[in-house]
Design an enzyme around this catalytic site. Structure first.
Site, short mmCIF file in Angstrom:
data_model
loop_
_atom_site.label_atom_id
_atom_site.label_comp_id
_atom_site.label_asym_id
_atom_site.label_seq_id
_atom_site.Cartn_x
_atom_site.Cartn_y
_atom_site.Cartn_z
N ASP A 53 0.84 -1.20 0.00
CA ASP A 53 0.00 0.00 0.00
C ASP A 53 0.88 1.25 0.00
O ASP A 53 0.37 2.38 -0.01
CB ASP A 53 -1.02 -0.01 1.15
CG ASP A 53 -0.38 -0.09 2.52
OD1 ASP A 53 0.87 -0.17 2.60
OD2 ASP A 53 -1.12 -0.08 3.52
N SER A 54 2.22 1.05 -0.06
CA SER A 54 3.13 2.17 -0.34
C SER A 54 2.83 2.73 -1.73
O SER A 54 3.34 3.80 -2.08
CB SER A 54 4.59 1.72 -0.24
OG SER A 54 4.80 0.53 -0.98
N ASP A 92 -1.04 -6.17 -0.07
CA ASP A 92 -1.38 -5.52 1.20
C ASP A 92 -2.89 -5.35 1.33
O ASP A 92 -3.55 -4.94 0.37
CB ASP A 92 -0.76 -4.12 1.25
CG ASP A 92 0.49 -4.07 2.10
OD1 ASP A 92 0.66 -4.94 2.97
OD2 ASP A 92 1.30 -3.15 1.89
N LYS A 122 -1.19 -9.33 3.09
CA LYS A 122 -0.38 -8.88 4.23
C LYS A 122 -1.23 -7.93 5.08
O LYS A 122 -1.97 -7.11 4.55
CB LYS A 122 0.91 -8.17 3.78
CG LYS A 122 1.74 -7.63 4.94
CD LYS A 122 3.15 -7.27 4.52
CE LYS A 122 3.30 -5.95 3.83
NZ LYS A 122 2.81 -4.76 4.59
N GLU A 124 -1.22 -5.46 8.81
CA GLU A 124 -0.42 -4.81 9.84
C GLU A 124 -1.05 -5.00 11.22
O GLU A 124 -2.24 -4.71 11.40
CB GLU A 124 -0.29 -3.31 9.53
CG GLU A 124 0.44 -3.03 8.23
CD GLU A 124 0.65 -1.54 7.97
OE1 GLU A 124 0.38 -0.72 8.87
OE2 GLU A 124 1.11 -1.22 6.86
N GLU A 191 9.41 -4.13 10.47
CA GLU A 191 9.81 -2.83 9.90
C GLU A 191 10.39 -1.91 10.96
O GLU A 191 9.79 -1.67 12.01
CB GLU A 191 8.59 -2.17 9.23
CG GLU A 191 8.93 -0.81 8.62
CD GLU A 191 7.93 -0.31 7.59
OE1 GLU A 191 7.00 -1.06 7.23
OE2 GLU A 191 8.09 0.84 7.14
#
Ligand code: KIV
Length: 273
Positions: A53-54, A92, A122, A124, A191
């Site tokens: 999602d960057s 993501d 993925k 978070e 991270e």
């Protein structure tokens, strides 16, 4: 010309990543957001392509990853999957599509898998999202965890500085990593945490860890493609190694093209019909 030769040409699967950890073979992961770049990255021998999602930052120009929608992630992932034949493609789950409740999380993950054909998602977070992680895993969808500096929580952190330097946060991160492993996650991104902590987590888990700004003790590494190719000129954190200066290459090429058009040098006789 590529400087790397793939030793094992088989399709990368979550199972293969587990074998790589067991053998001590490092895992290479890089982000991609479109067909053409995914194709180049896959052909170079990448093990895992992350549709991060960057994309919100490097493709859409936002300052955080929060605005990304499920439709946008699916669009990017679909394009990446079309350009990939060997790498495992992980997509993501964007902010707001899995934190609410496990049913909403499952339907978001199912949309990603059905519509983009990515092979894993993925997410978070740790204990706070564990029910959603379990629900998604129970549907046969592989989940990669993500701990440490989780950019979707930037408004809570208030800074992109290194996480888990303090004992209490480090202990919580270790507990979260174990929880994600027990739930069945096939890998965990770590991270921006201290290298010593990442080494400890990697040693205590049987699933692979993939680090970004987390040191050499991780089982693999991930970078954002635009950063490592030097497209993002202003971004130079300590953990980033630049493998190219594409900003200069692109600016020179575009500048030369403009010059040639303006001077009527382009197109020449061989470049017309
Ligand atoms: O969105 C992303 O690119 C990521 C990586 C930085 C791990 O989550």
């Amino acid at each position: 010309m590529s400087t790397y030769t793939v030793e094992d040409p088989r399709k990368v699967t979550t199972r293969r990543l587990a074998e790589m950890k067991a053998k001590g073979e490092k895992i290479a992961m890089l982000t991609a957001y479109d067909y053409s770049m995914a194709r180049l990255i896959d052909e170079a021998g990448m093990d895992v392509i992350l549709v991060g999602d960057s994309a919100s930052n490097v493709m859409a120009g936002n300052t955080t990853t929060l605005p990304m929608t499920l439709d946008q992630m699916i669009y990017h992932a679909k394009s990446v999957v079309k350009g990939t034949s060997r790498a495992l493609v992980v997509c993501d789950m964007p902010f707001g599509t899995y934190q609410g409740n496990p049913i909403e999380a499952l339907s978001s993950a199912i949309r990603i898998m059905k519509e983009s054909h990515a092979e894993a998602v993925k997410m978070e977070g740790g204990a706070e999202i564990i029910e959603s992680v379990r629900r998604i895993l129970s549907a046969g969808i592989p989940v990669m965890g993500h701990l440490g500096l989780t950019p979707q929580s930037i408004n809570k952190f208030g800074t992109y500085a290194v996480r888990a330097r303090e004992e209490a946060e480090a202990e919580r991160l270790i507990a979260d990593a174990k929880l994600l492993e027990e739930a069945g996650c096939f890998a965990i991104v770590l991270e921006k945490i201290p290298a010593g902590l990442a080494t400890r987590v990697s040693a205590e888990l049987s699933v692979p860890t993939i680090g970004i700004g987390a040191g050499a003790g991780c089982d693999g590494q991930v970078l954002v493609m635009h950063d490592m190719l030097g497209i993002n000129k202003g971004f130079s954190p300590r953990f980033l190694r630049r493998y190219a200066d594409l900003a200069t290459v692109i600016e020179d090429a575009v500048g030369n093209y403009i010059k040639d058009v303006k001077s009527s040098d382009f197109p020449n006789e061989q470049e017309q019909y």
